[in-house]
Design an enzyme around this catalytic site. Sequence first.
Site, PDB file in Angstrom:
ATOM      1  N   TYR A   1       5.314  13.156 -23.034  1.00  0.00           N
ATOM      2  CA  TYR A   1       4.702  13.267 -21.704  1.00  0.00           C
ATOM      3  C   TYR A   1       3.724  12.124 -21.446  1.00  0.00           C
ATOM      4  CZ  TYR A   1       6.837  17.863 -21.785  1.00  0.00           C
ATOM      5  OH  TYR A   1       7.742  18.889 -21.875  1.00  0.00           O
ATOM      6  N   GLY A   2       4.101  10.939 -21.894  1.00  0.00           N
ATOM      7  CA  GLY A   2       3.249   9.768 -21.749  1.00  0.00           C
ATOM      8  C   GLY A   2       3.456   8.981 -20.472  1.00  0.00           C
ATOM      9  N   ASN A   3       4.348   9.407 -19.602  1.00  0.00           N
ATOM     10  CA  ASN A   3       4.638   8.682 -18.368  1.00  0.00           C
ATOM     11  C   ASN A   3       3.507   8.867 -17.360  1.00  0.00           C
ATOM     12  OD1 ASN A   3       7.478   8.295 -19.264  1.00  0.00           O
ATOM     13  ND2 ASN A   3       7.535  10.502 -19.003  1.00  0.00           N
TER      14      ASN A   3
ATOM     15  N   ARG B   1       8.484  18.108 -14.235  1.00  0.00           N
ATOM     16  CA  ARG B   1       9.345  17.059 -14.781  1.00  0.00           C
ATOM     17  C   ARG B   1      10.337  16.527 -13.747  1.00  0.00           C
ATOM     18  NH1 ARG B   1      13.901  18.385 -19.313  1.00  0.00           N
ATOM     19  NH2 ARG B   1      14.839  16.325 -19.426  1.00  0.00           N
TER      20      ARG B   1
ATOM     21  N   HIS C   1       0.846  -1.199   0.000  1.00  0.00           N
ATOM     22  CA  HIS C   1       0.000   0.000   0.000  1.00  0.00           C
ATOM     23  C   HIS C   1       0.879   1.246   0.000  1.00  0.00           C
ATOM     24  CE1 HIS C   1      -2.270   3.151   2.264  1.00  0.00           C
ATOM     25  NE2 HIS C   1      -3.145   2.856   1.328  1.00  0.00           N
TER      26      HIS C   1
ATOM     27  N   ASP D   1       7.409   6.032 -20.726  1.00  0.00           N
ATOM     28  CA  ASP D   1       7.477   5.981 -22.185  1.00  0.00           C
ATOM     29  C   ASP D   1       8.876   5.535 -22.616  1.00  0.00           C
ATOM     30  OD1 ASP D   1       9.210   8.302 -22.390  1.00  0.00           O
ATOM     31  OD2 ASP D   1       7.462   9.606 -22.367  1.00  0.00           O
TER      32      ASP D   1
END
Length: 147
Positions: free
Chosen positions: A135-137, A113, A26, A34
């Site tokens: 910016y796909g992370n 970032r 947890h 990416d």
Amino acid sequence: MKVTMLKGISPLISPRLLGVMARMGHGDELVLADAHFPGESLGKRVVRADGLRIADLLEAILPLFELDSYVPHPLIMMEPVAGDTLDPQVEIAYLKSIRLASPDLPPIKRIDRYAFYDRAKSAFAVVMTGETAKYGNIILIKGVTPV
């Protein structure tokens, strides 16, 4: 494509990724990164998922992975650097996959970032995908699995 020998588990989830998710507790964080992310430099555990898109991986992971209901934002993405623009279709695609398993989800939080990189350093694992969207992370914060 790998074939899993367990029912109900997507073949997109490798045995290594399944083991990582099972060992998470947890509040632990999983970064879906990416293809351009410096995962090997930042991550203490790196799992390869080359060739897979993050939206597809989210759809495979989230039926097995409870998101943290005790934090205001269990999903975190990187905000664009000044002068860059986001492609809104990336977040829309992710949310479509996420809402299949978690329909009542709070909004995704965006962070700087370098703050994202700091979180990746302390994340339980970084999954390096074949995602090419800028910016796909995304970071998933694990919750308590219901009984």
